[in-house]
Motif scaffolding. Structure first.
Motif, short mmCIF file in Angstrom:
data_model
loop_
_atom_site.label_atom_id
_atom_site.label_comp_id
_atom_site.label_asym_id
_atom_site.label_seq_id
_atom_site.Cartn_x
_atom_site.Cartn_y
_atom_site.Cartn_z
N MET A 185 0.84 -1.19 0.00
CA MET A 185 0.00 0.00 0.00
C MET A 185 0.88 1.24 0.00
N GLU A 186 0.57 2.17 -0.88
CA GLU A 186 1.35 3.40 -0.98
C GLU A 186 1.08 4.30 0.22
N VAL A 187 2.15 4.83 0.79
CA VAL A 187 2.04 5.73 1.92
C VAL A 187 2.12 7.17 1.41
N ILE A 188 1.16 7.98 1.78
CA ILE A 188 1.14 9.38 1.38
C ILE A 188 1.73 10.22 2.49
N ASP A 189 2.76 10.97 2.19
CA ASP A 189 3.43 11.80 3.18
C ASP A 189 2.74 13.16 3.25
N LEU A 190 2.08 13.41 4.37
CA LEU A 190 1.37 14.68 4.57
C LEU A 190 2.09 15.60 5.56
N THR A 191 3.32 15.27 5.90
CA THR A 191 4.01 16.02 6.95
C THR A 191 4.27 17.47 6.55
N GLN A 192 4.29 17.76 5.26
CA GLN A 192 4.55 19.14 4.83
C GLN A 192 3.27 19.97 4.71
N VAL A 193 2.13 19.34 4.96
CA VAL A 193 0.86 20.07 4.89
C VAL A 193 0.58 20.68 6.26
N PRO A 194 0.48 22.00 6.38
CA PRO A 194 0.21 22.61 7.69
C PRO A 194 -1.12 22.13 8.26
N ALA A 195 -1.14 21.89 9.56
CA ALA A 195 -2.34 21.38 10.22
C ALA A 195 -3.06 22.50 10.96
N VAL A 196 -4.39 22.47 10.88
CA VAL A 196 -5.24 23.37 11.65
C VAL A 196 -6.11 22.51 12.55
N ASP A 197 -5.94 22.65 13.85
CA ASP A 197 -6.77 21.91 14.82
C ASP A 197 -7.94 22.80 15.19
N ASN A 198 -9.12 22.46 14.67
CA ASN A 198 -10.28 23.33 14.91
C ASN A 198 -11.07 22.94 16.15
#
Length: 233
Positions: free
Chosen positions: A1-14
């Motif tokens: 299964m391909e792993v998608i790296d989202l570490t560079q996407v800024p997170a907003v905790d709402n």
């Protein structure tokens, strides 16, 4: 299964709460207690460590702290850092861009002030106003539903001017999301029932006709000011 790296996407905790300034735990069982809402002493003693979340947490924190992926090693490495240092490093590592904080819990004296938390995490931090806390405070002051409605409307007259970016309700926990418009007589009776129970020592607002009625006051103010209302579900 391909792993998608989202570490560079800024997170907003709402939906988050204040971070406690004191992050120290004398014993590992005290730390485990932070990962359950159960008051049963057997949960941190026997069960928390068996959950998939906790096991993944240990592996992830071991990488983050540079230690062995064992609970004892992670707890020891974590204990070496103070609350401010740990919070700073975790928020930066998570690439958090913004935090929307429910200020109703924990008590404000236990947590970093909202602006300070933003500085610690090098991110935007904004407070949301917990409605039920405000309502319960006002209900202790007024003897009629009409006075209460007027006081709530006045308290919410300028939400942004008070420094809040949104309103927050936990009505889903208290009475459900089927929020209705109630006949005045039923709302009045609910108000007086709340006052009776509050006088007996229980000031928790779980009276549906009253809470629904006060939420409609809130909705009118939020609509006029174009302020979001968040429901915790």
């Amino acid at each position: 299964m391909e792993v998608i790296d989202l570490t560079q996407v800024p997170a907003v905790d709402n939906h988050c709460h204040g971070v406690t300034q004191d992050q120290a735990f004398e014993y590992v069982t005290g730390w485990r207690r932070a990962f359950t809402e159960s008051a049963d002493p057997s949960m941190p003693r026997d069960h928390v460590t068996t959950t998939s979340f906790y096991r993944r947490l240990i592996r992830t924190l071991a990488d983050f702290l540079g230690c062995e992926p064992e609970e004892e090693a992670v707890f020891a490495a974590r204990t070496e850092k103070n609350g401010r240092e740990l919070t700073h490093e975790l928020l930066l590592a998570a690439n958090v861009e913004a935090l929307l904080l429910d200020t109703g819990f924990p008590p404000p004296e236990e947590v970093f002030p909202v602006p300070e938390l933003g500085q610690i995490g090098d991110c935007r931090a904004e407070p949301m106003l917990r409605l039920e806390v405000l309502m319960e405070d006002l209900l202790a002051e007024y003897d009629s539903l009409e006075e209460m409605r007027e006081a709530l409307a006045a308290a919410l007259d300028d939400v942004r001017g008070q420094g809040y970016v949104a309103l927050k309700s936990i009505a889903a926990y208290r009475t459900g999301l089927d929020i209705r418009e109630w006949p005045r007589e039923e709302a009045e009776e609910s108000f007086h029932e709340y006052r009776r129970t509050a006088g007996a020592g229980s000031a928790r607002l779980v009276h549906k006709p009253l809470l629904d009625t006060l939420l409609h006051v809130t909705f009118a103010q939020a609509s006029r000011q174009e302020i979001p209302v968040q429901f915790h579900v």
